[in-house]
Structure formats: structure tokens, C-alpha cells
Design an enzyme around this catalytic site. Sequence first.
Site, short mmCIF file in Angstrom:
data_model
loop_
_atom_site.label_atom_id
_atom_site.label_comp_id
_atom_site.label_asym_id
_atom_site.label_seq_id
_atom_site.Cartn_x
_atom_site.Cartn_y
_atom_site.Cartn_z
N CYS A 174 9.82 -15.43 -8.62
CA CYS A 174 9.57 -13.99 -8.52
C CYS A 174 10.69 -13.32 -7.73
O CYS A 174 11.02 -12.16 -7.96
CB CYS A 174 8.23 -13.73 -7.86
SG CYS A 174 6.85 -14.20 -8.91
N CYS A 202 11.64 -29.43 -25.80
CA CYS A 202 10.43 -29.45 -24.96
C CYS A 202 10.31 -28.08 -24.32
O CYS A 202 10.67 -27.08 -24.94
CB CYS A 202 10.49 -30.59 -23.94
SG CYS A 202 11.85 -30.46 -22.77
#
Length: 393
Positions: free
Chosen positions: A197, A351
Site C-alpha cells: 500500500c 503461475c
Amino acid sequence: MSLPPLVEPAAELTVDEVRRYSRHLIIPDVGMAGQKRLKNAKVLCVGAGGLGSPTLMYLAAAGVGTLGVIDFDVVDESNLQRQVIHGQSDVGKLKAESAAATVREINPHVNVIIHNVALTTDNVMDIFSGYDLIVDGTDNFATRYMVNDAAVLLGKPYVWGSIYRFDGQASVFWAEHGPCYRCLYPEPPPPGMVPSCAEGGVLGVLCASIGSIQVNEAIKLITGVGDPLVGRLMIYDALEMKYRDVKVRKDPECVLCGKNPTVTSLLENYEAFCGVVSDEAQQAAQGSTITALELKEMQDRGDDIFLVDVREPNEYEIVSIPGAVLIPKGEFINGSALEKLPQDKKIVLHCKSGARSAEALAVVKNAGFSDAVHVGGGVLSWIKSVDPSLPTY
Ligand SMILES: [Zn+2]
């Protein structure tokens, strides 16, 4: 699935407490017994930041008798856009102290325990042992895996949440009754692949959206009401204003909570765990890594490729690249995947972030598929550079 209450009721509520909690007491499902359970509950919030703020405040208001706060950080001005448990005058103070002061102001009946330390492998088991339930509001993978492992090893449930920009997720991990975090995310992404963040930003109010789910689930677990978020992943998109939940199954092969666990104690170093790809995988990936955009070009040209997603079924269900066939990495490691691969097509593996597909690529190359490649950055890169409308996780 309903589960029995996690906590026994306290002996009694005082007259003051009855007055304070009257709006809970008149809800039939909560009632006096539920409120007494809350009073007797010991809940630990890991982190007094974005998610810790609303969770601590609402758990305090709800009457959770003992609230632990663990954080070693100091309040910074840039925290105040979302960490509403702290105010302007708290800038420069220890977050655990500042959070405890707010909790006491909200509800003096709460016994606040301050852990003004970094959570480490040396103290996590000790600290967690003193609580019935953990609420995880951490923002880094190393701590997240450590919280999960400690909770599973101690047999304790925990409520997990994560936030990024406009997207949030939450779940309850309780190995006794459902999957653990490792069942959902068997491996951490390589460092730097998933922005934090601090790097990517977060909408302040998202903390309240996800934190309120965490508190809601904590109260349900303590009092034994409703259908807990065990075995389900809640995915919230603030831009679309959509919540969806995805079933998460317990992975029988989970290294921690599966049938034959190989992780039976805490790892020595979670930072290292969150940063490693084997030498073999690194070598295999050298010169055999394509970008998500290159994959898209191959598909658009109609190249004869066989695209394999080596993640777990849970992850595939959340988001997948169109045309990809699911063959989890474990099948490459035990060799059973090889017979599923066509000999006449170029094998392209991917992946989530490129770590697991590099490991699978090493196996595939060793088996003679010399032109096989993998997608650097995996699904995350695909979302970022090809189709930003897909959900991320
Ligand atoms: Zn597990």
C-alpha cells in the site's frame, strides 16, 4: 457451516455494562449469553494500522473484554488518511500506545494489553497463546505467513484481511475446521512483485470496509452465531461496489495443515521464505521467460502453444488467463504432469507471479521440452498489462 462459540460466557455483566450494551442484548442471537462471551473474549489485533484501526475500535465498542494491540511503529502524518484510531496529536507517538488510548476512550470496560514490539518467531507463539482469537491486519507477506503458521500450530482461528487501492479480501483461517492461508496461497510472491500500500496506495475507507468484515467475523466466532467465513474468501471491489465470495478448500497436500505436513514448527526466517526461488528454477528461467504481453501476442497470432497454469484450483477459480489449462505445480514435482503435455506444441507455463512456474519450468526442460517458457510476473502481470478489468488477489 455453523460452529460452536469460541469463548465461554463471563459470570456476569455489571449494571453499567448492561446499559452500555443494551442494543446488543436485545438482539435474540446475541443476548446476555453472547455479550458475556464477548466480555470473556481475548482478541489480539496484529497491527494498529489501516485494518487494525477499525477492528480495534469496533471490537472495543462491542465489549470484547481483553484487546491486545501489537505494533512497534510510530504514527506518521501519512497514516491519518485511513488509520482513524490515531489523530493529529498522536503523530510521533507509538501506534500501540495511541491505539490503546482510543480504545480506552471508546470503552473503559476493555482491558487493553499493549505489545510494543515487532512480532517475531521468538515471541509470536508466546504472545498468541494468551488470546482466543487473532485478527491479522499486517501488510507484508513475511508476517502474514508467520501469523498463519503460529495460529495453525497453536490450533487458534484467525481473521485475515488485506487491502490494496480499491480491492480488499478477507477470510477466516482455522485449520481445525477449514483451510489455512497456505491452502489458499501455498507460496509467497517473489519480493517486489506485489506492491505494498505504501508503494501502490490504498483508498482510506477500504480499511473500514474490510475491517468491518473482520470484526463481524470475530464477533460471530466468539459468540457462535451465523455462518463464519471459514472456507470462503470474500473479495471486495470498491469501484464496482461488488462483494463476491469464493469457496476455498482445505488442501490435503498443504505443507502445514494437510495430511502429511512437512512444516511442523515455525520457519527460522520468514523474510527469507518470502524471497527464495531455487537455483535450478533461476537457471531454467534464464532466456526462457516471456512477458504477459508476449503471451498475448502469441495467442493473437494463433501460435501453437499449450498454456499451463501451475497454481492451485482455489487460485484458478478467482482469476485465470483465458485458454490456460490447470495443472498444479505439485504434479510437475511428482512427475505426473508430464504425460499431460503435448509433444507437438510449445509449452508456456505461468503461475501467480513467476516463482512456481519457474520451478515447474525446470522440471519440464529436464524432461526434454527444450523450447518451453514461462511468463514472468504470471497472472499479476497479465492483469496489469493485458486485462486490468480482471480481479486481482
Ligand atoms: Zn493449509
